[in-house]
Design a protein around this motif. Sequence first.
Motif, mmCIF file in Angstrom:
data_model
loop_
_atom_site.group_PDB
_atom_site.id
_atom_site.type_symbol
_atom_site.label_atom_id
_atom_site.label_comp_id
_atom_site.label_asym_id
_atom_site.label_seq_id
_atom_site.Cartn_x
_atom_site.Cartn_y
_atom_site.Cartn_z
ATOM 1 N N ASP A 1 42.181 30.812 30.202
ATOM 2 C CA ASP A 1 43.221 31.480 30.992
ATOM 3 C C ASP A 1 43.097 32.996 30.902
ATOM 4 O O ASP A 1 43.307 33.700 31.899
ATOM 5 N N TRP A 2 42.761 33.498 29.712
ATOM 6 C CA TRP A 2 42.654 34.947 29.527
ATOM 7 C C TRP A 2 41.524 35.531 30.391
ATOM 8 O O TRP A 2 41.703 36.543 31.064
ATOM 9 N N THR B 1 39.950 34.112 33.088
ATOM 10 C CA THR B 1 40.171 33.951 34.528
ATOM 11 C C THR B 1 41.256 34.902 35.034
ATOM 12 O O THR B 1 41.137 35.457 36.138
ATOM 13 N N ASP B 2 42.300 35.112 34.247
ATOM 14 C CA ASP B 2 43.350 36.048 34.650
ATOM 15 C C ASP B 2 42.807 37.474 34.732
ATOM 16 O O ASP B 2 43.146 38.230 35.655
ATOM 17 N N ALA B 3 41.965 37.857 33.765
ATOM 18 C CA ALA B 3 41.396 39.209 33.765
ATOM 19 C C ALA B 3 40.484 39.410 34.972
ATOM 20 O O ALA B 3 40.514 40.466 35.614
ATOM 21 N N ARG C 1 40.666 37.893 37.816
ATOM 22 C CA ARG C 1 41.501 37.959 39.021
ATOM 23 C C ARG C 1 42.234 39.309 39.094
ATOM 24 O O ARG C 1 42.264 39.942 40.160
ATOM 25 N N LYS C 2 42.775 39.734 37.993
ATOM 26 C CA LYS C 2 43.534 40.989 37.972
ATOM 27 C C LYS C 2 42.661 42.184 38.360
ATOM 28 O O LYS C 2 43.088 43.075 39.107
ATOM 29 N N HIS C 3 41.438 42.221 37.865
ATOM 30 C CA HIS C 3 40.541 43.353 38.127
ATOM 31 C C HIS C 3 39.636 43.125 39.342
ATOM 32 O O HIS C 3 38.737 43.925 39.590
ATOM 33 N N ARG C 4 39.871 42.014 40.059
ATOM 34 C CA ARG C 4 39.134 41.698 41.287
ATOM 35 C C ARG C 4 37.619 41.752 41.056
ATOM 36 O O ARG C 4 36.863 42.319 41.840
#
Length: 309
Positions: free
Chosen positions: A289-290, A292-294, A296-299
């Motif tokens: 999760d960490w 994939t979230d990173a 997505r957040k930073h595109r």
Amino acid sequence: MESLANLEAFMRSAEHGSFSEAARRLSLTPAAISRNVAMLERHLGVRLFHRSTRRLTLTEAGEILRLGIADKLDGLQAALASVSVEGGEAAGTLKVSLPPTFGTMHVLPLLPGLLACYPRIKPEWHFENRPIDLVAEGYDAAIGGGFDLAPGVVARTLAPAHIVAVAAPIYLRGRVLPADPAGLQALDGIVMRSLRTGRIRHWTMRDDAGRTMMAPLRETVVVNDPSAMREAAVLGLGVALLAVPDALPALDRGDLVRLVPRWYADAGAISLYYASRTLLPAKTRAFVDWVTDAFRKHRMAERFAGSAG
């Protein structure tokens, strides 16, 4: 196999010589303790205690059993408790395989934040250029591309694996820039020999209109590592076809520039691999999760796309 509850009831009763005292220590009723011990005796086919109205005493078989499990029961309980804790809280050794360049540049910087949120995780990260067997080699997760998906292994795409042509400004000075991938043949090439196959890979590039063309780099400099390709290009030794994530920091600094913009080769995807979606350990779920979230957040998928020019 005897249940842990039966063995624990036996051991506490043997220590205190009383079902009542064992029940008090284990927060159970004396009837429950007596029932567990009776079940153990029935399964073993022997009597473990001499019972009287005043006290329990061990039989010979009971003493043999007590000595046999005395130094093992506490360790077994601790191990089960540890697994139980980790099932709810992200904890324990997190063994991950990552490509050296990509892992160092783009995943390792995520580690301080991960550990700040999950301090009980102990990272064991292997930076290696090879497809690993996730299950057989005991990895919790892996990042890379082209892995064989064994039964139960999940692949979660993080970003495209696009290959672009780059060179140092010092090398390009005074040279005519190619108009398309075919023109790269007129320049010195920095190529990589695969450690796995022993072959040098040549790429077919495409543009955003869908046209395709071979990129026939000359084999002027041959190395066997992507980071060595990048550094050789930075030194002005020629043109290299590099994965966008490997080239991006040097492109951002101006150490490298991109040739034939909007032409790229598609090497598949950069994926995050882990075993099974069910009963996933909390430490692995936290890592998945960490990351994939990173991304997505930073595109990151957009930044790594070769079609971006």
